[in-house]
Design a protein around this motif. Structure first.
Motif, PDB file in Angstrom:
ATOM      1  N   GLN A 105       0.958  -1.174   0.074  1.00 50.00           N
ATOM      2  CA  GLN A 105      -0.195   0.030   0.020  1.00 50.00           C
ATOM      3  C   GLN A 105       1.489   1.144  -0.331  1.00 50.00           C
ATOM      4  O   GLN A 105       1.943   1.454   1.236  1.00 50.00           O
ATOM      5  N   SER A 143      -4.489  -1.637  -8.431  1.00 53.04           N
ATOM      6  CA  SER A 143      -5.918  -1.145  -8.136  1.00 53.04           C
ATOM      7  C   SER A 143      -5.437   0.777  -7.206  1.00 53.04           C
ATOM      8  O   SER A 143      -4.016  -0.019  -6.616  1.00 53.04           O
ATOM      9  N   ARG A 144      -6.581   1.091  -7.010  1.00 53.75           N
ATOM     10  CA  ARG A 144      -5.862   2.490  -7.010  1.00 53.75           C
ATOM     11  C   ARG A 144      -7.746   2.508  -6.478  1.00 53.75           C
ATOM     12  O   ARG A 144      -8.425   2.806  -6.681  1.00 53.75           O
ATOM     13  N   GLN A 145      -7.252   3.984  -4.908  1.00 53.07           N
ATOM     14  CA  GLN A 145      -7.943   4.249  -4.242  1.00 53.07           C
ATOM     15  C   GLN A 145      -8.070   5.296  -3.918  1.00 53.07           C
ATOM     16  O   GLN A 145      -7.484   5.570  -3.125  1.00 53.07           O
TER      17      GLN A 145
END
Length: 299
Positions: free
Chosen positions: A222, A245-247
Protein backbone atom coordinates in the motif's frame (compact mmCIF):
# COMPACT_ATOMS: atom_id res chain seq x y z
CA UNK A 1 10.08 -40.02 -4.21
CA UNK A 2 6.83 -39.78 -6.15
CA UNK A 3 7.27 -38.51 -9.69
CA UNK A 4 4.58 -37.91 -12.28
CA UNK A 5 5.25 -36.90 -15.86
CA UNK A 6 2.51 -35.45 -18.10
CA UNK A 7 -0.12 -37.46 -16.23
CA UNK A 8 -3.57 -37.38 -17.85
CA UNK A 9 -6.88 -39.21 -17.41
CA UNK A 10 -10.12 -39.20 -19.43
CA UNK A 11 -13.59 -40.47 -18.56
CA UNK A 12 -16.03 -40.90 -21.46
CA UNK A 13 -14.46 -38.04 -23.35
CA UNK A 14 -14.14 -35.82 -20.26
CA UNK A 15 -10.58 -34.70 -19.50
CA UNK A 16 -10.39 -35.13 -15.72
CA UNK A 17 -6.65 -34.57 -15.42
CA UNK A 18 -4.42 -32.73 -17.88
CA UNK A 19 -0.66 -33.30 -18.18
CA UNK A 20 0.30 -33.16 -14.49
CA UNK A 21 4.05 -33.14 -13.85
CA UNK A 22 5.28 -32.97 -10.28
CA UNK A 23 7.73 -34.37 -7.75
CA UNK A 24 6.89 -35.17 -4.13
CA UNK A 25 9.94 -35.54 -1.94
CA UNK A 26 10.36 -38.29 0.63
CA UNK A 27 9.72 -37.35 4.23
CA UNK A 28 7.36 -34.51 3.35
CA UNK A 29 3.67 -33.67 3.64
CA UNK A 30 2.28 -32.59 0.27
CA UNK A 31 -1.06 -30.83 0.26
CA UNK A 32 -3.32 -30.42 -2.74
CA UNK A 33 -6.24 -28.03 -2.68
CA UNK A 34 -8.86 -27.46 -5.35
CA UNK A 35 -12.49 -26.89 -6.13
CA UNK A 36 -15.06 -29.62 -6.72
CA UNK A 37 -14.19 -31.50 -9.90
CA UNK A 38 -10.64 -30.12 -9.97
CA UNK A 39 -9.19 -33.63 -10.29
CA UNK A 40 -7.82 -34.19 -6.77
CA UNK A 41 -9.39 -37.63 -6.27
CA UNK A 42 -8.42 -38.69 -9.79
CA UNK A 43 -4.83 -37.66 -9.10
CA UNK A 44 -4.71 -39.77 -5.91
CA UNK A 45 -6.25 -42.78 -7.64
CA UNK A 46 -3.62 -42.55 -10.35
CA UNK A 47 -0.62 -42.27 -8.04
CA UNK A 48 -1.91 -45.13 -5.86
CA UNK A 49 -2.48 -47.40 -8.86
CA UNK A 50 -6.27 -47.54 -8.61
CA UNK A 51 -6.55 -45.99 -12.08
CA UNK A 52 -4.32 -46.59 -15.06
CA UNK A 53 -3.12 -43.36 -16.72
CA UNK A 54 -4.35 -42.68 -20.24
CA UNK A 55 -1.17 -40.68 -20.82
CA UNK A 56 2.01 -40.05 -18.86
CA UNK A 57 3.72 -41.96 -16.08
CA UNK A 58 3.61 -42.40 -12.29
CA UNK A 59 6.74 -43.62 -10.49
CA UNK A 60 7.31 -44.27 -6.81
CA UNK A 61 11.02 -44.66 -6.08
CA UNK A 62 11.53 -45.08 -9.83
CA UNK A 63 9.08 -48.00 -9.99
CA UNK A 64 5.72 -47.93 -11.84
CA UNK A 65 2.70 -48.17 -9.55
CA UNK A 66 0.14 -49.69 -11.91
CA UNK A 67 -0.17 -53.46 -11.31
CA UNK A 68 2.93 -53.47 -9.09
CA UNK A 69 2.23 -55.33 -5.80
CA UNK A 70 5.71 -54.66 -4.44
CA UNK A 71 5.09 -50.91 -4.57
CA UNK A 72 1.46 -51.09 -3.44
CA UNK A 73 2.30 -52.97 -0.24
CA UNK A 74 4.34 -49.90 0.77
CA UNK A 75 1.42 -47.48 0.43
CA UNK A 76 -1.85 -46.82 2.25
CA UNK A 77 -4.79 -44.95 0.78
CA UNK A 78 -7.77 -43.45 2.61
CA UNK A 79 -10.27 -42.48 -0.11
CA UNK A 80 -12.99 -39.88 0.06
CA UNK A 81 -15.63 -42.61 -0.18
CA UNK A 82 -14.78 -45.14 2.52
CA UNK A 83 -15.26 -48.87 2.14
CA UNK A 84 -15.30 -51.57 4.83
CA UNK A 85 -16.20 -55.23 4.69
CA UNK A 86 -19.93 -55.79 5.17
CA UNK A 87 -20.76 -56.03 8.85
CA UNK A 88 -17.10 -55.68 9.85
CA UNK A 89 -15.76 -54.06 12.99
CA UNK A 90 -12.26 -52.69 13.61
CA UNK A 91 -11.06 -56.06 14.92
CA UNK A 92 -12.12 -57.82 11.71
CA UNK A 93 -10.60 -55.12 9.53
CA UNK A 94 -7.39 -55.46 11.53
CA UNK A 95 -7.21 -59.15 10.64
CA UNK A 96 -7.76 -58.39 6.96
CA UNK A 97 -5.07 -55.68 6.93
CA UNK A 98 -2.60 -58.01 8.69
CA UNK A 99 -3.10 -60.60 5.95
CA UNK A 100 -2.30 -58.05 3.21
CA UNK A 101 0.36 -55.76 4.68
CA UNK A 102 3.47 -57.34 6.27
CA UNK A 103 4.25 -54.07 8.08
CA UNK A 104 0.82 -53.81 9.75
CA UNK A 105 1.13 -53.30 13.52
CA UNK A 106 -1.70 -54.75 15.60
CA UNK A 107 -0.21 -53.03 18.64
CA UNK A 108 -0.38 -49.62 16.96
CA UNK A 109 -3.90 -50.32 15.72
CA UNK A 110 -5.14 -51.07 19.24
CA UNK A 111 -3.31 -48.06 20.65
CA UNK A 112 -4.91 -45.73 18.10
CA UNK A 113 -8.33 -47.31 18.54
CA UNK A 114 -8.09 -46.53 22.24
CA UNK A 115 -6.80 -43.01 21.52
CA UNK A 116 -9.80 -42.31 19.25
CA UNK A 117 -12.09 -43.88 21.88
CA UNK A 118 -13.67 -46.25 19.35
CA UNK A 119 -15.23 -49.61 20.20
CA UNK A 120 -13.27 -52.22 18.18
CA UNK A 121 -16.13 -54.74 18.47
CA UNK A 122 -18.89 -52.42 17.27
CA UNK A 123 -19.96 -52.78 13.59
CA UNK A 124 -18.50 -49.98 11.50
CA UNK A 125 -21.80 -49.45 9.69
CA UNK A 126 -23.23 -48.17 12.99
CA UNK A 127 -20.49 -45.52 13.30
CA UNK A 128 -21.09 -41.87 12.43
CA UNK A 129 -19.41 -40.38 9.36
CA UNK A 130 -16.64 -38.89 11.47
CA UNK A 131 -16.08 -42.10 13.42
CA UNK A 132 -15.81 -44.09 10.17
CA UNK A 133 -13.22 -41.60 8.96
CA UNK A 134 -11.28 -42.05 12.22
CA UNK A 135 -11.39 -45.84 11.84
CA UNK A 136 -10.10 -45.70 8.25
CA UNK A 137 -7.31 -43.32 9.29
CA UNK A 138 -6.09 -45.42 12.21
CA UNK A 139 -6.09 -48.58 10.10
CA UNK A 140 -4.05 -46.83 7.40
CA UNK A 141 -1.55 -45.46 9.92
CA UNK A 142 -1.21 -48.93 11.47
CA UNK A 143 0.11 -50.25 8.15
CA UNK A 144 3.18 -48.07 8.84
CA UNK A 145 3.55 -47.40 5.11
CA UNK A 146 6.30 -45.50 3.38
CA UNK A 147 3.64 -43.53 1.48
CA UNK A 148 0.22 -42.62 2.79
CA UNK A 149 -2.53 -40.86 0.83
CA UNK A 150 -5.55 -39.09 2.29
CA UNK A 151 -8.48 -37.82 0.21
CA UNK A 152 -10.52 -35.26 2.17
CA UNK A 153 -9.20 -36.74 5.42
CA UNK A 154 -10.68 -34.02 7.62
CA UNK A 155 -14.18 -34.31 6.14
CA UNK A 156 -16.69 -35.05 8.91
CA UNK A 157 -14.19 -34.60 11.75
CA UNK A 158 -14.82 -32.12 14.55
CA UNK A 159 -12.06 -29.58 15.37
CA UNK A 160 -10.57 -31.72 18.16
CA UNK A 161 -10.35 -34.78 15.93
CA UNK A 162 -8.97 -32.77 13.01
CA UNK A 163 -6.11 -31.57 15.21
CA UNK A 164 -5.48 -35.11 16.48
CA UNK A 165 -5.33 -36.53 12.95
CA UNK A 166 -2.96 -33.75 11.85
CA UNK A 167 -0.73 -34.48 14.85
CA UNK A 168 -0.64 -38.22 14.08
CA UNK A 169 0.20 -37.63 10.41
CA UNK A 170 3.02 -35.24 11.32
CA UNK A 171 4.41 -37.69 13.88
CA UNK A 172 4.34 -40.51 11.33
CA UNK A 173 6.25 -38.45 8.79
CA UNK A 174 8.84 -37.25 11.30
CA UNK A 175 9.43 -40.54 13.11
CA UNK A 176 9.51 -42.88 10.10
CA UNK A 177 10.45 -40.46 7.29
CA UNK A 178 7.16 -41.39 5.65
CA UNK A 179 5.60 -39.33 2.87
CA UNK A 180 2.01 -38.08 3.10
CA UNK A 181 -0.18 -36.62 0.35
CA UNK A 182 -3.36 -34.90 1.51
CA UNK A 183 -6.17 -33.38 -0.55
CA UNK A 184 -8.77 -30.94 0.70
CA UNK A 185 -11.27 -28.34 -0.44
CA UNK A 186 -10.00 -26.06 2.31
CA UNK A 187 -6.59 -24.42 2.24
CA UNK A 188 -7.00 -23.54 5.92
CA UNK A 189 -6.89 -27.26 6.78
CA UNK A 190 -3.56 -27.71 5.02
CA UNK A 191 -1.47 -24.58 5.46
CA UNK A 192 -0.30 -25.37 9.02
CA UNK A 193 0.48 -29.02 8.24
CA UNK A 194 2.09 -29.27 4.81
CA UNK A 195 5.63 -28.68 3.58
CA UNK A 196 4.45 -28.16 0.01
CA UNK A 197 1.12 -26.99 -1.36
CA UNK A 198 -0.33 -27.38 -4.84
CA UNK A 199 -3.41 -25.85 -6.43
CA UNK A 200 -5.38 -27.98 -8.87
CA UNK A 201 -8.10 -26.44 -11.02
CA UNK A 202 -10.06 -27.91 -13.92
CA UNK A 203 -7.66 -30.83 -14.15
CA UNK A 204 -4.54 -28.69 -14.33
CA UNK A 205 -1.78 -27.98 -11.83
CA UNK A 206 -1.90 -24.20 -11.50
CA UNK A 207 0.69 -23.74 -8.77
CA UNK A 208 2.96 -25.74 -6.48
CA UNK A 209 5.56 -24.45 -4.06
CA UNK A 210 7.10 -24.81 -0.62
CA UNK A 211 4.86 -23.25 2.00
CA UNK A 212 7.60 -20.91 3.19
CA UNK A 213 8.26 -19.67 -0.35
CA UNK A 214 4.57 -19.02 -0.87
CA UNK A 215 4.49 -16.93 2.28
CA UNK A 216 7.58 -14.86 1.51
CA UNK A 217 7.85 -14.38 -2.25
CA UNK A 218 4.53 -12.56 -2.61
CA UNK A 219 3.35 -9.62 -0.56
CA UNK A 220 0.94 -6.69 -0.53
CA UNK A 221 2.01 -3.08 -0.94
CA UNK A 222 0.00 0.00 0.00
CA UNK A 223 1.64 3.21 -1.12
CA UNK A 224 1.07 6.86 -2.00
CA UNK A 225 3.52 9.00 -3.98
CA UNK A 226 3.98 12.74 -4.73
CA UNK A 227 3.18 12.02 -8.38
CA UNK A 228 0.88 9.54 -10.05
CA UNK A 229 2.31 6.19 -11.13
CA UNK A 230 0.67 3.49 -13.19
CA UNK A 231 1.16 -0.28 -13.11
CA UNK A 232 3.46 -0.15 -16.14
CA UNK A 233 5.76 2.32 -14.35
CA UNK A 234 6.44 -0.22 -11.61
CA UNK A 235 6.79 -3.07 -14.08
CA UNK A 236 9.37 -1.05 -16.00
CA UNK A 237 11.34 -0.84 -12.74
CA UNK A 238 11.53 -4.64 -12.63
CA UNK A 239 8.74 -5.10 -10.09
CA UNK A 240 6.43 -8.03 -10.92
CA UNK A 241 2.93 -6.70 -10.26
CA UNK A 242 0.25 -9.39 -10.12
CA UNK A 243 -2.60 -7.13 -9.05
CA UNK A 244 -2.95 -3.35 -9.20
CA UNK A 245 -5.70 -1.04 -7.97
CA UNK A 246 -6.05 2.54 -6.86
CA UNK A 247 -8.25 4.07 -4.17
CA UNK A 248 -7.93 7.84 -4.28
CA UNK A 249 -4.22 8.57 -3.95
CA UNK A 250 -3.41 5.17 -2.41
CA UNK A 251 -2.09 2.38 -4.64
CA UNK A 252 -2.63 -1.26 -3.70
CA UNK A 253 -0.42 -3.85 -5.34
CA UNK A 254 0.25 -7.56 -5.03
CA UNK A 255 3.92 -8.04 -5.86
CA UNK A 256 6.00 -11.15 -6.56
CA UNK A 257 9.60 -10.10 -5.96
CA UNK A 258 12.47 -10.12 -3.55
CA UNK A 259 10.99 -8.04 -0.74
CA UNK A 260 14.10 -6.00 0.08
CA UNK A 261 14.83 -5.21 -3.56
CA UNK A 262 11.25 -4.11 -4.26
CA UNK A 263 11.18 -2.02 -1.09
CA UNK A 264 14.40 -0.22 -2.05
CA UNK A 265 13.06 0.64 -5.51
CA UNK A 266 9.82 2.04 -4.07
CA UNK A 267 11.56 4.04 -1.34
CA UNK A 268 13.69 5.68 -4.04
CA UNK A 269 10.45 7.29 -5.31
CA UNK A 270 10.08 9.17 -1.99
CA UNK A 271 6.69 7.75 -1.04
CA UNK A 272 4.32 9.64 1.22
CA UNK A 273 3.04 6.29 2.46
CA UNK A 274 4.62 2.86 2.07
CA UNK A 275 3.44 -0.28 3.82
CA UNK A 276 4.60 -3.78 2.92
CA UNK A 277 2.23 -6.41 4.30
CA UNK A 278 2.32 -10.20 4.29
CA UNK A 279 -0.30 -12.22 2.40
CA UNK A 280 -2.19 -15.18 3.80
CA UNK A 281 -1.82 -18.36 1.77
CA UNK A 282 -5.46 -18.03 0.76
CA UNK A 283 -4.72 -14.60 -0.70
CA UNK A 284 -1.62 -15.94 -2.50
CA UNK A 285 -3.62 -18.69 -4.19
CA UNK A 286 -6.50 -16.36 -5.02
CA UNK A 287 -4.23 -13.85 -6.76
CA UNK A 288 -2.37 -16.63 -8.59
CA UNK A 289 -5.68 -17.88 -9.94
CA UNK A 290 -6.77 -14.36 -10.84
CA UNK A 291 -3.53 -13.78 -12.74
CA UNK A 292 -4.28 -16.87 -14.83
CA UNK A 293 -7.85 -15.79 -15.52
CA UNK A 294 -9.41 -18.29 -13.14
CA UNK A 295 -11.90 -17.66 -10.39
CA UNK A 296 -11.75 -19.85 -7.33
CA UNK A 297 -13.88 -19.76 -4.18
CA UNK A 298 -12.39 -21.28 -1.03
CA UNK A 299 -14.72 -23.00 1.36
Amino acid sequence: MIRTEKLSKNFSGFRALESITCEIQNGSIYGMVGSNGAGKSTFLRLITGVYKPDEGTVLIDDQPVWENPDVKKRIAYVPDELYFLAGANINRMEQMYKSIYPTFSAEKCRKLTKLFELDPKKPLNTFSKGMRRQAATLLALSIQPDYIFFDETFDGLDPVMRNLVKKLICEDVLERNATAVITSHSLRELEDTCDQLALLHKGGLVLQSDVENLKTEQFKIQAAFPKQYEKTDFENMGIVVQHFSRQGTVINMIVKNDREAASAKLRALNPILLEILPLSLEEVFTYEMDALGYTFDYQ
